[in-house]
Design an enzyme around this catalytic site. Structure first.
Site, PDB file in Angstrom:
ATOM      1  N   HIS A  47       5.409   0.371   6.751  1.00 59.96           N
ATOM      2  CA  HIS A  47       5.118   0.960   5.436  1.00 59.96           C
ATOM      3  C   HIS A  47       6.217   1.959   5.063  1.00 59.96           C
ATOM      4  CE1 HIS A  47       2.639   2.035   2.043  1.00 59.96           C
ATOM      5  NE2 HIS A  47       2.913   3.307   2.298  1.00 59.96           N
ATOM      6  N   GLY A  60      12.797 -10.225   3.279  1.00 59.40           N
ATOM      7  CA  GLY A  60      12.825 -10.567   4.703  1.00 59.40           C
ATOM      8  C   GLY A  60      13.879  -9.840   5.526  1.00 59.40           C
TER       9      GLY A  60
HETATM   10  C1  GAR Z   1       9.803  -2.957   3.373  1.00 59.80           C
HETATM   11  O1  GAR Z   1      10.562  -1.864   2.953  1.00 59.80           O
HETATM   12  C2  GAR Z   1       8.406  -2.501   3.715  1.00 59.80           C
HETATM   13  O2  GAR Z   1       8.317  -1.174   4.100  1.00 59.80           O
HETATM   14  C3  GAR Z   1       7.663  -2.719   2.422  1.00 59.80           C
HETATM   15  O3  GAR Z   1       8.234  -3.867   1.868  1.00 59.80           O
HETATM   16  C4  GAR Z   1       9.597  -3.942   2.235  1.00 59.80           C
HETATM   17  C5  GAR Z   1       9.889  -5.368   2.639  1.00 59.80           C
HETATM   18  O4  GAR Z   1      11.243  -5.560   2.843  1.00 59.80           O
HETATM   19  N1  GAR Z   1       6.269  -2.883   2.693  1.00 59.80           N
HETATM   20  C6  GAR Z   1       5.302  -2.400   1.922  1.00 59.80           C
HETATM   21  O5  GAR Z   1       5.519  -1.802   0.893  1.00 59.80           O
HETATM   22  C7  GAR Z   1       3.905  -2.667   2.426  1.00 59.80           C
HETATM   23  N2  GAR Z   1       2.953  -1.850   1.739  1.00 59.80           N
HETATM   24  P1  GAR Z   1      11.780  -6.872   3.521  1.00 59.80           P
HETATM   25  O6  GAR Z   1      11.079  -8.070   2.879  1.00 59.80           O
HETATM   26  O7  GAR Z   1      13.254  -6.848   3.213  1.00 59.80           O
HETATM   27  O8  GAR Z   1      11.496  -6.777   5.006  1.00 59.80           O
END
Ligand code: GAR
Length: 187
Positions: free
Chosen positions: A107, A14
């Site tokens: 992404h 998050g």
């Molecule tokens: C982020 O880095 C986002 O780019 C990736 O998950 C992470 C979530 O981080 N999303 C994907 O890989 C979608 N295909 P967070 O929970 O700390 O925001």
């Protein structure tokens, strides 16, 4: 300014949610976060909703009709933008049709390159010179919708999975809010 109601979908840490919550404190930032939805009851990100008194909902994606429930809640809360922030669940075509042009995603690659999972590993293996992040609309195909914002950095010779992730996520904190501002400026 009249802010739009947004809902953030998460599955894990998050950090994008945390950053967006911080941005909403700015009077000129175009959205308010009305609701947080997590498909993972253990997602760390839920804590950011809790400490900021933002209503949150944990959904069980194994239950039949869970998307109808989300749609109902989203309509009831007059949500006009859904921000996927590390939401690791495919959204159905039906849901996307109902909410066309109102679901955006972050992404960790320079789309259209490296759609799907395991992006950092693939970027390193292919000895790419640069990488970054992309904010884009969701359509029926995976990581394929219209691009709203992109940011990149050059990859050093000694880069590893961890440093790539740190640098990419640092750019996400800039790219996501910028994309949201851009969306409403162009409307
Ligand atoms: C982020 O880095 C986002 O780019 C990736 O998950 C992470 C979530 O981080 N999303 C994907 O890989 C979608 N295909 P967070 O929970 O700390 O925001």
């Amino acid at each position: 300014m009249v802010k739009k109601n947004a809902c953030i979908f998460i599955s894990g840490k998050g950090s994008n949610l945390k950053n967006l919550i911080k941005k909403t404190r700015d009077y000129n930032f175009p959205i308010n976060i009305k609701l947080v939805i997590s498909n993972n009851k253990n997602a760390q990100g839920i804590n950011y909703a809790k400490i900021n008194s933002i209503p949150f909902l944990i959904i069980n994606t194994k239950k039949r009709g869970f998307e109808n429930l989300i749609l109902e809640i989203i309509k009831k809360n007059k949500i006009s933008l859904i921000c996927l922030a590390g939401y690791m669940k495919i959204i159905s075509k039906k849901f996307i049709r109902e909410f066309r042009k109102k679901i955006i995603n972050v992404h960790p690659s320079l789309l259209p390159n490296y759609k799907g999972l395991d992006t950092y590993n693939r970027v390193l293996k292919n000895k790419e010179k640069k990488t970054g992040c992309t904010i884009h609309f969701i359509n029926e195909k995976l990581d394929d919708g219209k691009i709203i914002n992109k940011k990149f950095f050059f990859i050093n010779k000694d880069e590893n999975l961890e440093t790539l992730k740190i640098k990419t996520q640092k750019l996400e904190r800039l790219a996501y809010p910028e994309a949201i501002i851009k969306l409403y400026r162009n409307r």
